[in-house]
Design a protein around this motif. Structure first.
Motif, PDB file in Angstrom:
ATOM      1  N   LEU B  96       0.822  -1.206   0.000  1.00 27.39           N
ATOM      2  CA  LEU B  96       0.000   0.000   0.000  1.00 27.39           C
ATOM      3  C   LEU B  96       0.855   1.255   0.000  1.00 27.39           C
ATOM      4  O   LEU B  96       0.495   2.263  -0.600  1.00 27.39           O
ATOM      5  CB  LEU B  96      -0.912   0.018   1.232  1.00 27.39           C
ATOM      6  CG  LEU B  96      -2.074  -0.972   1.205  1.00 27.39           C
ATOM      7  CD1 LEU B  96      -2.827  -0.902   2.519  1.00 27.39           C
ATOM      8  CD2 LEU B  96      -3.012  -0.663   0.058  1.00 27.39           C
ATOM      9  N   LEU B  97       1.994   1.167   0.659  1.00 29.42           N
ATOM     10  CA  LEU B  97       2.847   2.346   0.761  1.00 29.42           C
ATOM     11  C   LEU B  97       3.429   2.743  -0.586  1.00 29.42           C
ATOM     12  O   LEU B  97       3.966   3.830  -0.737  1.00 29.42           O
ATOM     13  CB  LEU B  97       3.984   2.093   1.747  1.00 29.42           C
ATOM     14  CG  LEU B  97       3.646   2.320   3.207  1.00 29.42           C
ATOM     15  CD1 LEU B  97       4.774   1.822   4.081  1.00 29.42           C
ATOM     16  CD2 LEU B  97       3.417   3.792   3.466  1.00 29.42           C
ATOM     17  N   GLN B  98       3.345   1.856  -1.560  1.00 30.32           N
ATOM     18  CA  GLN B  98       3.877   2.238  -2.859  1.00 30.32           C
ATOM     19  C   GLN B  98       3.011   3.310  -3.501  1.00 30.32           C
ATOM     20  O   GLN B  98       3.462   3.992  -4.412  1.00 30.32           O
ATOM     21  CB  GLN B  98       3.935   1.020  -3.789  1.00 30.32           C
ATOM     22  CG  GLN B  98       4.743  -0.152  -3.247  1.00 30.32           C
ATOM     23  CD  GLN B  98       6.171   0.214  -2.956  1.00 30.32           C
ATOM     24  OE1 GLN B  98       6.826   0.902  -3.737  1.00 30.32           O
ATOM     25  NE2 GLN B  98       6.671  -0.230  -1.826  1.00 30.32           N
ATOM     26  N   TYR B  99       1.787   3.446  -3.038  1.00 33.74           N
ATOM     27  CA  TYR B  99       0.868   4.412  -3.647  1.00 33.74           C
ATOM     28  C   TYR B  99       0.941   5.744  -2.924  1.00 33.74           C
ATOM     29  O   TYR B  99       0.835   5.802  -1.709  1.00 33.74           O
ATOM     30  CB  TYR B  99      -0.573   3.886  -3.602  1.00 33.74           C
ATOM     31  CG  TYR B  99      -0.742   2.665  -4.442  1.00 33.74           C
ATOM     32  CD1 TYR B  99      -0.774   1.400  -3.870  1.00 33.74           C
ATOM     33  CD2 TYR B  99      -0.842   2.771  -5.830  1.00 33.74           C
ATOM     34  CE1 TYR B  99      -0.933   0.287  -4.644  1.00 33.74           C
ATOM     35  CE2 TYR B  99      -0.992   1.654  -6.604  1.00 33.74           C
ATOM     36  CZ  TYR B  99      -1.039   0.407  -6.013  1.00 33.74           C
ATOM     37  OH  TYR B  99      -1.187  -0.695  -6.789  1.00 33.74           O
ATOM     38  N   GLU B 100       1.062   6.800  -3.708  1.00 36.36           N
ATOM     39  CA  GLU B 100       1.250   8.115  -3.121  1.00 36.36           C
ATOM     40  C   GLU B 100       0.015   8.518  -2.315  1.00 36.36           C
ATOM     41  O   GLU B 100       0.128   9.136  -1.262  1.00 36.36           O
ATOM     42  CB  GLU B 100       1.500   9.137  -4.227  1.00 36.36           C
ATOM     43  CG  GLU B 100       1.969  10.460  -3.676  1.00 36.36           C
ATOM     44  CD  GLU B 100       2.233  11.452  -4.783  1.00 36.36           C
ATOM     45  OE1 GLU B 100       2.520  11.003  -5.900  1.00 36.36           O
ATOM     46  OE2 GLU B 100       2.134  12.642  -4.494  1.00 36.36           O
ATOM     47  N   ARG B 103       0.201   7.195   1.064  1.00 46.13           N
ATOM     48  CA  ARG B 103       1.202   7.886   1.880  1.00 46.13           C
ATOM     49  C   ARG B 103       0.664   9.241   2.346  1.00 46.13           C
ATOM     50  O   ARG B 103       0.880   9.654   3.492  1.00 46.13           O
ATOM     51  CB  ARG B 103       2.476   8.087   1.067  1.00 46.13           C
ATOM     52  CG  ARG B 103       3.210   6.794   0.737  1.00 46.13           C
ATOM     53  CD  ARG B 103       4.622   7.068   0.282  1.00 46.13           C
ATOM     54  NE  ARG B 103       4.701   7.842  -0.943  1.00 46.13           N
ATOM     55  CZ  ARG B 103       4.760   7.315  -2.163  1.00 46.13           C
ATOM     56  NH1 ARG B 103       4.774   6.022  -2.303  1.00 46.13           N
ATOM     57  NH2 ARG B 103       4.830   8.097  -3.230  1.00 46.13           N
ATOM     58  N   LYS B 104      -0.077   9.904   1.443  1.00 47.50           N
ATOM     59  CA  LYS B 104      -0.610  11.216   1.839  1.00 47.50           C
ATOM     60  C   LYS B 104      -1.635  11.053   2.960  1.00 47.50           C
ATOM     61  O   LYS B 104      -1.664  11.813   3.913  1.00 47.50           O
ATOM     62  CB  LYS B 104      -1.279  11.882   0.626  1.00 47.50           C
ATOM     63  CG  LYS B 104      -0.314  12.480  -0.351  1.00 47.50           C
ATOM     64  CD  LYS B 104      -0.949  13.676  -1.081  1.00 47.50           C
ATOM     65  CE  LYS B 104      -0.004  14.237  -2.116  1.00 47.50           C
ATOM     66  NZ  LYS B 104      -0.398  13.939  -3.481  1.00 47.50           N
ATOM     67  N   GLU B 105      -2.496  10.042   2.794  1.00 50.60           N
ATOM     68  CA  GLU B 105      -3.570   9.851   3.768  1.00 50.60           C
ATOM     69  C   GLU B 105      -3.052   9.541   5.153  1.00 50.60           C
ATOM     70  O   GLU B 105      -3.691   9.834   6.161  1.00 50.60           O
ATOM     71  CB  GLU B 105      -4.486   8.712   3.326  1.00 50.60           C
ATOM     72  CG  GLU B 105      -5.449   9.089   2.228  1.00 50.60           C
ATOM     73  CD  GLU B 105      -6.434  10.140   2.684  1.00 50.60           C
ATOM     74  OE1 GLU B 105      -7.074   9.945   3.731  1.00 50.60           O
ATOM     75  OE2 GLU B 105      -6.532  11.178   2.009  1.00 50.60           O
TER      76      GLU B 105
END
Lengths: 270, 158
Positions: B96-100, B103-105
């Motif tokens: 999941l962390l691969q998605y920006e 990371r923003k959330e």
């Protein structure tokens, strides 16, 4: 009378001119019949007239008409012959057409069957290829059952993927490394390491002192220069049973209190 | 939970080790082993949503080197590495962390709390299922005993 015979002669000429345009036999037959009808009527009129008038007409007209009549009759007969032959030919044509139709439908059916067969074969080939692909994939990813069981035991016995049966809210155990565990690991002790100067000392020391949880940092007998390849540590059975975090406390001099941005601390405690 | 700034220091040290390794400088076996342990620990810490929130709030998740590091850490998904993981939830978090967007959330504490709750509920899934199955089995056995009891009575009377 002459006029009529003249008209017949004209029509015949017209017919020959139109022969190139292929006047249908039926038309020709009908035309011939018409002519014969006209001629015979004329003849009969003439005969009737000559009888009433009792004047012998010049035989030329009669002869002419008779000649024309005979001619027309001959033509008519010829045309009938032609018609009969044409009829035969037409019948043959029809028979042949039927044959052709039959062959056509045969070809179509064969075509359909061929298409079906091709479709079935293509499906079969495709499925076979898929199967081979999956076989290859499975072969590549094959793992010994023993290893799988070992790993399953490892992640389950420590309650890492399945909550302990007596878990209640307020229990500090979690499916992830908790605060304390994180501080007790290598990462949490990096500052100590930098003061000690040499890598690799501290983990050994800490393990020897029995303080480091071997949960996060199992000791691997390293086999090769390759960074990661190592087998599981020898003492993995009971030691991976989850121990309450109190057991492996470090001396907490270097652990500072944190800011309270997140509200998670409240959810962790009672 | 939170870790102190020394934790970040640890991560940067591992970064530098990594970059030196990548730059073709030969790292010793000792260093490599050490880096392995570091990365093993770090990747498993990613299973902790509170830690992720911590990282997000301090802005680490915005830095490109860190994002690249997360991408590099995906090697833990391979079976020969994954077998060392004790907390497999970390792999899902890593993905999941691969998605920006994710990371923003994570900067929101609400988000981290929600993830934590759901994770714990999922964690309890198997135990719940097991207790349900056991209950169902116990009921079934009770029923069987009940149906057997009257028939016993009949046969004995005959």
């Amino acid at each position: 009378m002459r006029f009529i015979s003249h008209a017949c002669a004209l029509r015949k000429r017209g017919q020959t001119v139109m022969a190139a345009a292929e006047k249908p036999t039926k038309g020709k037959l009908l035309a011939a019949l018409d002519d014969i009808e006209v001629l015979s009527r004329e003849l009969i009129e003439m005969l009737a007239l000559s009888r009433t008038q009792k004047l012998p007409q010049p035989g030329e007209d009669t002869e002419q008409i008779l000649e024309l009549l005979v001619q027309r009759d001959k033509e008519f007969q010829e045309l009938m012959q032609t018609a009969v032959e044409q009829g035969k030919v037409h019948q043959e044509m029809q028979a042949l057409e039927k044959e052709v139709e039959k062959r056509d439908s045969d070809i179509q059916q064969l075509q359909k069957q061929l298409k079906e067969a091709e479709h079935i074969l293509a499906t079969a080939v495709y499925q076979a290829k898929e199967k081979l692909k999956y076989i290859e994939k499975a072969r590549k990813g094959s793992i010994s059952s023993e290893e799988l069981i070992k790993y399953a035991h490892r992640i389950s016995a420590s309650n890492a993927v399945c909550a302990p049966l007596n878990w209640v809210p307020g229990d500090p155990r979690r499916p992830y490394p908790t605060d304390l565990e994180m501080r007790s690991g290598i990462l949490g002790n990096m500052s100590n390491m930098s003061t000690n100067g040499v890598n690799g000392h501290l983990p050994g020391d800490a393990l020897a002192a029995g303080r480091l949880p071997d949960i996060l940092t199992p000791q691997y007998p390293w086999q090769s220069a390759d960074v990661s390849m190592g087998i599981l540590p020898p003492h993995h059975g009971s030691d991976f049973g989850l121990e309450p975090p109190g057991h492996n406390k470090e001396n907490e001099d270097d652990v500072e209190a944190m800011s309270t941005d997140s509200s998670s601390s409240s959810s962790d405690s009672d | 939970m939170h870790l102190n700034i020394k934790h970040f220091l640890a991560v940067t040290i591992s970064f530098s080790l990594l970059s030196s390794a990548m730059a073709g400088v030969m790292e010793t076996e000792e260093q490599a082993r050490h880096r392995f342990q570091l990365e093993l620990e770090f990747v498993q810490c990613l299973a902790n949503p509170n830690y992720l929130n911590f990282l997000a709030q301090r802005g680490y998740l915005r830095e490109k080197p860190f994002v690249n590091y997360l991408k590099y850490l995906l090697y833990w998904k391979e079976p020969e590495y994954a077998k060392f993981l004790k907390y497999p939830h970390c792999l899902h978090m890593l993905e999941l962390l691969q998605y920006e967007h994710f990371r923003k959330e994570l900067v929101n504490a609400q988000c981290a709390k929600f993830i934590d709750e759901q994770q714990i509920l999922h964690w309890q899934h198997y135990s719940r299922k097991r207790t349900r199955l056991q209950q169902a089995l116990a009921e079934q056995q009770q029923q069987q005993q009940q149906t057997q009891a009257p028939s016993h009575g009949n046969t004995t009377s005959k």
